[in-house]
Design a protein around this motif. Structure first.
Motif, short mmCIF file in Angstrom:
data_model
loop_
_atom_site.label_atom_id
_atom_site.label_comp_id
_atom_site.label_asym_id
_atom_site.label_seq_id
_atom_site.Cartn_x
_atom_site.Cartn_y
_atom_site.Cartn_z
N ARG A 1 -1.91 -8.07 13.91
CA ARG A 1 -2.02 -8.67 12.40
C ARG A 1 -1.42 -7.65 11.50
N LEU A 2 -0.74 -8.07 10.51
CA LEU A 2 0.07 -7.78 9.56
C LEU A 2 -0.77 -6.70 8.65
N GLU A 3 -0.42 -5.51 8.36
CA GLU A 3 -1.11 -4.79 7.50
C GLU A 3 -0.08 -4.33 6.36
N VAL A 4 -0.41 -4.43 5.11
CA VAL A 4 0.63 -3.81 4.04
C VAL A 4 -0.25 -3.33 2.87
N LYS A 5 0.44 -2.46 2.21
CA LYS A 5 -0.27 -2.01 0.80
C LYS A 5 0.14 -2.83 -0.03
N LYS A 6 -0.82 -3.65 -0.86
CA LYS A 6 -0.11 -4.47 -1.89
C LYS A 6 -1.38 -4.12 -2.99
N PHE A 7 -0.85 -4.68 -4.25
CA PHE A 7 -1.75 -4.49 -5.43
C PHE A 7 -3.06 -5.57 -5.59
N CYS A 8 -3.80 -5.26 -5.51
CA CYS A 8 -5.36 -6.10 -5.85
C CYS A 8 -5.62 -6.26 -6.95
N ARG A 9 -5.66 -7.26 -7.75
CA ARG A 9 -5.91 -7.38 -9.07
C ARG A 9 -7.33 -7.32 -9.43
N TYR A 10 -8.25 -7.61 -8.59
CA TYR A 10 -9.57 -7.50 -8.73
C TYR A 10 -10.02 -5.92 -8.50
N CYS A 11 -9.53 -5.22 -7.68
CA CYS A 11 -9.73 -3.77 -7.71
C CYS A 11 -8.99 -2.66 -8.57
N GLY A 12 -7.80 -3.18 -9.03
CA GLY A 12 -6.98 -2.65 -9.91
C GLY A 12 -6.06 -1.64 -9.44
N LYS A 13 -5.99 -1.48 -8.29
CA LYS A 13 -5.00 -0.64 -7.64
C LYS A 13 -4.32 -1.09 -6.29
N HIS A 14 -3.39 -0.32 -5.76
CA HIS A 14 -2.72 -0.72 -4.44
C HIS A 14 -3.81 -0.51 -3.23
N THR A 15 -4.07 -1.28 -2.50
CA THR A 15 -4.81 -1.39 -1.40
C THR A 15 -4.32 -1.84 0.00
N LEU A 16 -4.87 -1.52 0.92
CA LEU A 16 -4.28 -2.06 2.16
C LEU A 16 -4.78 -3.57 2.37
N HIS A 17 -4.05 -4.70 2.66
CA HIS A 17 -4.34 -6.02 2.95
C HIS A 17 -3.77 -6.40 4.30
N ARG A 18 -4.86 -6.96 5.01
CA ARG A 18 -4.78 -7.34 6.26
C ARG A 18 -4.90 -9.02 6.39
#
Length: 49
Positions: free
Chosen positions: A29-46
């Motif tokens: 599975r792909l894992e990249v750091k992207k911006f989450c508008r709900y958290c308001g910061k860059h987090t790991l997205h899977r």
């Protein structure tokens, strides 16, 4: 032939923020750091199915 799409979900809050086309040759599975508008910061997205 339609492309299958999968979502990228934030690992912190679980929201599915990004939609990408699935790559059938990818084994893990792909894992990249992207911006989450709900958290308001860059987090790991899977990649989700």
């Amino acid at each position: 032939m339609a492309h299958t799409k999968v979502a990228l979900a934030c690992s912190v809050c679980g929201s599915r923020n990004y939609i990408i086309t699935a790559n059938p040759n990818r084994q893990v599975r792909l894992e990249v750091k992207k911006f989450c508008r709900y958290c308001g910061k860059h987090t790991l997205h899977r990649e989700t199915k």
